[in-house]
Motif scaffolding. Structure first.
Motif, PDB file in Angstrom:
ATOM      1  N   GLY A  59      45.441 -35.631   3.103  1.00 45.28           N
ATOM      2  CA  GLY A  59      44.350 -36.013   3.986  1.00 45.28           C
ATOM      3  C   GLY A  59      44.294 -35.191   5.261  1.00 45.28           C
ATOM      4  N   LEU A  60      45.436 -35.022   5.904  1.00 43.25           N
ATOM      5  CA  LEU A  60      45.480 -34.231   7.136  1.00 43.25           C
ATOM      6  C   LEU A  60      45.161 -32.774   6.842  1.00 43.25           C
ATOM      7  N   LEU A  61      45.754 -32.219   5.800  1.00 46.23           N
ATOM      8  CA  LEU A  61      45.500 -30.818   5.456  1.00 46.23           C
ATOM      9  C   LEU A  61      44.041 -30.589   5.105  1.00 46.23           C
ATOM     10  N   ALA A  62      43.439 -31.481   4.327  1.00 50.76           N
ATOM     11  CA  ALA A  62      42.037 -31.323   3.927  1.00 50.76           C
ATOM     12  C   ALA A  62      41.123 -31.368   5.149  1.00 50.76           C
ATOM     13  N   GLY A  63      41.353 -32.345   6.053  1.00 51.98           N
ATOM     14  CA  GLY A  63      40.506 -32.462   7.235  1.00 51.98           C
ATOM     15  C   GLY A  63      40.665 -31.290   8.179  1.00 51.98           C
ATOM     16  N   VAL A  64      41.907 -30.876   8.421  1.00 53.06           N
ATOM     17  CA  VAL A  64      42.160 -29.752   9.323  1.00 53.06           C
ATOM     18  C   VAL A  64      41.592 -28.466   8.752  1.00 53.06           C
ATOM     19  N   ALA A  65      41.834 -28.220   7.463  1.00 54.47           N
ATOM     20  CA  ALA A  65      41.374 -26.974   6.850  1.00 54.47           C
ATOM     21  C   ALA A  65      39.854 -26.879   6.838  1.00 54.47           C
ATOM     22  N   ALA A  66      39.171 -27.970   6.465  1.00 56.68           N
ATOM     23  CA  ALA A  66      37.706 -27.938   6.387  1.00 56.68           C
ATOM     24  C   ALA A  66      37.095 -27.681   7.757  1.00 56.68           C
ATOM     25  N   CYS A  67      37.631 -28.328   8.791  1.00 58.10           N
ATOM     26  CA  CYS A  67      37.070 -28.155  10.140  1.00 58.10           C
ATOM     27  C   CYS A  67      37.354 -26.759  10.691  1.00 58.10           C
ATOM     28  N   ILE A  68      38.567 -26.281  10.501  1.00 57.95           N
ATOM     29  CA  ILE A  68      38.889 -24.951  11.023  1.00 57.95           C
ATOM     30  C   ILE A  68      38.080 -23.875  10.311  1.00 57.95           C
ATOM     31  N   LYS A  69      37.958 -23.976   8.995  1.00 58.76           N
ATOM     32  CA  LYS A  69      37.222 -22.944   8.260  1.00 58.76           C
ATOM     33  C   LYS A  69      35.732 -22.976   8.585  1.00 58.76           C
TER      34      LYS A  69
ATOM     35  N   LEU B 117      39.823 -35.936  -3.962  1.00 65.67           N
ATOM     36  CA  LEU B 117      39.002 -35.325  -2.928  1.00 65.67           C
ATOM     37  C   LEU B 117      39.823 -34.369  -2.073  1.00 65.67           C
ATOM     38  N   THR B 118      41.032 -34.766  -1.699  1.00 62.20           N
ATOM     39  CA  THR B 118      41.853 -33.875  -0.880  1.00 62.20           C
ATOM     40  C   THR B 118      42.208 -32.613  -1.647  1.00 62.20           C
ATOM     41  N   PHE B 119      42.481 -32.747  -2.940  1.00 59.80           N
ATOM     42  CA  PHE B 119      42.773 -31.558  -3.747  1.00 59.80           C
ATOM     43  C   PHE B 119      41.597 -30.600  -3.757  1.00 59.80           C
ATOM     44  N   ALA B 120      40.395 -31.129  -3.970  1.00 62.70           N
ATOM     45  CA  ALA B 120      39.211 -30.271  -4.012  1.00 62.70           C
ATOM     46  C   ALA B 120      38.999 -29.546  -2.683  1.00 62.70           C
ATOM     47  N   LEU B 121      39.156 -30.257  -1.581  1.00 58.91           N
ATOM     48  CA  LEU B 121      38.965 -29.640  -0.269  1.00 58.91           C
ATOM     49  C   LEU B 121      40.048 -28.607   0.039  1.00 58.91           C
ATOM     50  N   CYS B 122      41.292 -28.933  -0.303  1.00 61.16           N
ATOM     51  CA  CYS B 122      42.382 -27.984  -0.055  1.00 61.16           C
ATOM     52  C   CYS B 122      42.230 -26.742  -0.925  1.00 61.16           C
ATOM     53  N   ARG B 123      41.776 -26.935  -2.144  1.00 63.59           N
ATOM     54  CA  ARG B 123      41.560 -25.783  -3.026  1.00 63.59           C
ATOM     55  C   ARG B 123      40.499 -24.849  -2.445  1.00 63.59           C
TER      56      ARG B 123
ATOM     57  N   GLY C 125      40.537 -34.906  10.566  1.00 62.91           N
ATOM     58  CA  GLY C 125      39.979 -33.621  10.969  1.00 62.91           C
ATOM     59  C   GLY C 125      39.822 -33.464  12.468  1.00 62.91           C
ATOM     60  N   THR C 126      39.805 -34.587  13.194  1.00 65.38           N
ATOM     61  CA  THR C 126      39.695 -34.491  14.657  1.00 65.38           C
ATOM     62  C   THR C 126      40.907 -33.787  15.272  1.00 65.38           C
ATOM     63  N   VAL C 127      42.028 -33.767  14.563  1.00 67.43           N
ATOM     64  CA  VAL C 127      43.195 -33.020  15.043  1.00 67.43           C
ATOM     65  C   VAL C 127      42.842 -31.539  15.167  1.00 67.43           C
ATOM     66  N   ALA C 128      42.134 -31.012  14.159  1.00 67.20           N
ATOM     67  CA  ALA C 128      41.743 -29.598  14.189  1.00 67.20           C
ATOM     68  C   ALA C 128      40.761 -29.320  15.322  1.00 67.20           C
ATOM     69  N   LEU C 129      39.805 -30.227  15.526  1.00 65.53           N
ATOM     70  CA  LEU C 129      38.823 -30.020  16.601  1.00 65.53           C
ATOM     71  C   LEU C 129      39.531 -29.943  17.952  1.00 65.53           C
ATOM     72  N   GLU C 130      40.539 -30.760  18.149  1.00 62.36           N
ATOM     73  CA  GLU C 130      41.292 -30.725  19.399  1.00 62.36           C
ATOM     74  C   GLU C 130      42.061 -29.416  19.553  1.00 62.36           C
ATOM     75  N   ILE C 131      42.700 -28.966  18.480  1.00 59.46           N
ATOM     76  CA  ILE C 131      43.457 -27.712  18.545  1.00 59.46           C
ATOM     77  C   ILE C 131      42.548 -26.561  18.957  1.00 59.46           C
ATOM     78  N   LEU C 132      41.377 -26.458  18.320  1.00 60.46           N
ATOM     79  CA  LEU C 132      40.462 -25.355  18.620  1.00 60.46           C
ATOM     80  C   LEU C 132      39.914 -25.473  20.045  1.00 60.46           C
TER      81      LEU C 132
ATOM     82  N   VAL D  49      45.079 -21.511   7.523  1.00 59.64           N
ATOM     83  CA  VAL D  49      45.553 -22.894   7.438  1.00 59.64           C
ATOM     84  C   VAL D  49      46.578 -22.937   6.313  1.00 59.64           C
ATOM     85  N   ILE D  50      47.801 -23.313   6.653  1.00 55.05           N
ATOM     86  CA  ILE D  50      48.913 -23.256   5.710  1.00 55.05           C
ATOM     87  C   ILE D  50      49.557 -24.636   5.603  1.00 55.05           C
ATOM     88  N   GLY D  51      49.596 -25.158   4.396  1.00 52.96           N
ATOM     89  CA  GLY D  51      50.222 -26.455   4.152  1.00 52.96           C
ATOM     90  C   GLY D  51      51.708 -26.299   3.911  1.00 52.96           C
ATOM     91  N   VAL D  52      52.476 -27.316   4.303  1.00 56.47           N
ATOM     92  CA  VAL D  52      53.932 -27.281   4.139  1.00 56.47           C
ATOM     93  C   VAL D  52      54.390 -28.585   3.499  1.00 56.47           C
TER      94      VAL D  52
END
Length: 525
Positions: free
Chosen positions: A197-207, A256-262, A172-179, A215-218
């Protein structure tokens, strides 16, 4: 694009908790704040500001050391003494290895046998004497099963590559840096997805901080466990996964990642191999760095997103678009494949099988239909007394141009098969055209070189002797300064004396290969 259910109000606490963990993460003991770079060439082409988050610049050439170190630095003395075990396709393994060396913790790392050698070698280099590598299975999920068995036997702590709160917080620190790096208008962040893992951390922090940012996963089309899981509403286990994007080749995402991404992800996109190869080239052209396939996933999705919205409503909402370049652990021997497929992925190459009559003048009509298009590949071997089957790749600027070329061939009464999107043709059949032919009597084999420039091959074809039949032709553009062609010409023995002046008139360097042992063994009757 697949939409994901909107977050409920009571999910905010979970996002805030992960945000707090990310803010407290110990990632900067080993990682650094990676650059958020403008991609001027891409931005100009797409008509949108495109930014690349350069996680490929980390010490292990991927973001994975953030989560791995944040998990391992929190182990208590007893856990450190028992050591750790991990399963990884390569990038997480390197993060664990570096963390193990830094913290003095022994680590056993299970990697699939399909892991690129560059990643296996890097794990040994980063971990040194603190790391033992075990190769098992064909995918991450296979390696994970072996790791679970070893953990039960030895009592080591399992460092999960994605389904662990400390690992997710580290990512999730990746998202904090982007913002922090881009406080201005931001439309969407595109994130590559394997286990999530990356998507869950980035999405939770950005939201938690800027909920208006999408936040769009690919995912790779043949390794889309998260996309399928979110569509179904529960975790899906894939029977098989494609291995081109090996860093995200996961059969089942984490609970856990599924729950956070959902809760927090806005949408998921799927991209094919050609689109990934095109994105690798795009990143290289803007940065002069070569990401691994998984590292280019996010950009491939970003380009697909822009194209889809341009078709639907003419524009994407204001704000920059960010693609996370997640890693650059590329095996060198994949580069040839990437370069070949990037042209198709960018719709810059069309591939056709064209059938023309085996009669005088038909070859010239074929060349006329090609016009001034640059030919990227040309394969032909005589095999039928009545018709000739040609495999040709042509450089194009758009899908419309591809359709116009097919129409030009049909206007000459040639049968045309468009193979541009055909996986069998692109992977295998293009390399299998040839063999012996009883019709190739009196064949002379010549190798030519010519300066590689637009129209050069068409010019060469137009100069070939009109009275001698072409029985074999092979050409492939390899991006070099000189093109190389292999040509079989059927010359009656009583006309051999005409060959030297004809070849001299062509004006190209040439070599007679008619007595080459491999040609006599494999192609000559």
């Amino acid at each position: 694009m697949n939409a994901v259910a909107a977050p409920a109000d009571d999910d905010a606490a979970a996002a805030d908790d992960l945000l707090a963990q990310s803010r407290a993460a110990r990632v900067y003991d080993v990682a650094h704040e990676s650059a958020l770079e403008a991609a001027p060439l891409l931005s100009a082409r797409l008509g949108r500001p495109v930014l690349l988050k350069r996680e490929d610049q980390q010490p292990v050439f991927s973001f994975k050391l953030r989560g791995a170190y944040n998990r391992m630095v929190q182990l208590d003395p007893a856990q450190r003494a028992r050591g750790v075990i991990a399963a990884s396709a390569g990038n997480h393994a390197q993060g664990v290895a570096l963390a193990a060396a830094k913290l003095g913790i022994r680590a056993t790392i299970v990697m699939p046998v399909t892991a690129p050698q560059v990643k296996v070698d890097a794990v040994r280099r980063f971990g040194g004497a603190m790391v033992e590598i075990v190769l098992a299975g064909d995918s991450y999920s296979d390696a994970q099963a072996t790791a679970a068995q070893l953990q039960a036997e030895h009592g080591a702590t399992f460092v999960h590559p994605f389904d662990d709160p400390a690992v997710i917080a580290g990512q999730g620190t990746v998202a904090l840096e982007i913002l922090r790096q881009h406080p201005g208008p931001l439309h969407a962040v595109f994130v590559p997805v394997g286990g999530g893992g990356l998507l869950a951390g980035v999405a939770a922090c950005i939201k938690a901080l800027r909920p208006e940012v999408k936040v769009i996963g690919v995912q790779a089309l043949d390794a889309d466990a998260m996309a399928r899981s979110l569509e179904k509403g529960s975790r899906v286990a894939l029977d098989e996964v494609g291995l081109f994007a090996d860093g995200t080749a996961v059969k089942q995402v984490g609970a856990l990642t599924f729950a956070l991404c959902r809760q927090h992800v806005d949408a998921m996109l799927r991209v094919d191999t050609d689109a990934i190869c095109a994105a690798i080239r795009d990143i290289y052209q803007d940065t002069r760095c070569v990401p691994e396939p998984s590292g280019a996933l996010a950009l491939a999705g970003l380009k697909q997103y822009v194209a889809a919205h341009a078709r639907l409503d003419g524009q994407v909402a204001d704000g920059a678009l960010v693609a996370i370049v997640s890693g650059a652990n590329m095996n060198f021997d994949r580069l040839r494949f990437v370069a070949e497929r990037a042209e198709v992925g960018e719709q810059h190459e069309a591939v056709f099988a064209v059938t023309i009559p085996e009669e005088r003048g038909s070859f010239r009509r074929f060349c006329a239909a090609l016009g001034r298009h640059s030919i990227t590949e040309f394969n032909y071997r005589i095999g039928d007394a009545s018709s000739a089957h040609i495999f040709v790749g042509v450089q194009i600027a758009s899908r419309d141009e591809r359709e116009a070329l097919a129409a030009a061939f049909r206007a000459q009464a040639f049968d045309v098969l468009d193979l541009t999107d055909d996986e069998l043709a692109k992977l295998h059949l293009r390399h299998m055209i040839g063999g012996r032919s009883p019709l190739a009597r009196h064949e002379r084999l010549y190798r030519f070189e010519f300066p590689e420039r637009p129209g050069a091959l068409t010019h060469f074809l137009g100069q070939l002797h009109p009275d001698w039949n072409i029985s074999l032709f092979h050409y492939r553009n390899h991006g070099a300064d000189y093109g190389r062609i292999l040509v079989g010409i059927q010359v009656p023995p009583d006309e051999y004396a005409l060959l030297p002046p004809f070849l001299a008139a062509l004006g190209y360097p040439h070599w007679d290969e008619s007595d080459h042992p491999a040609y006599r063994l494999l192609l000559r009757e």
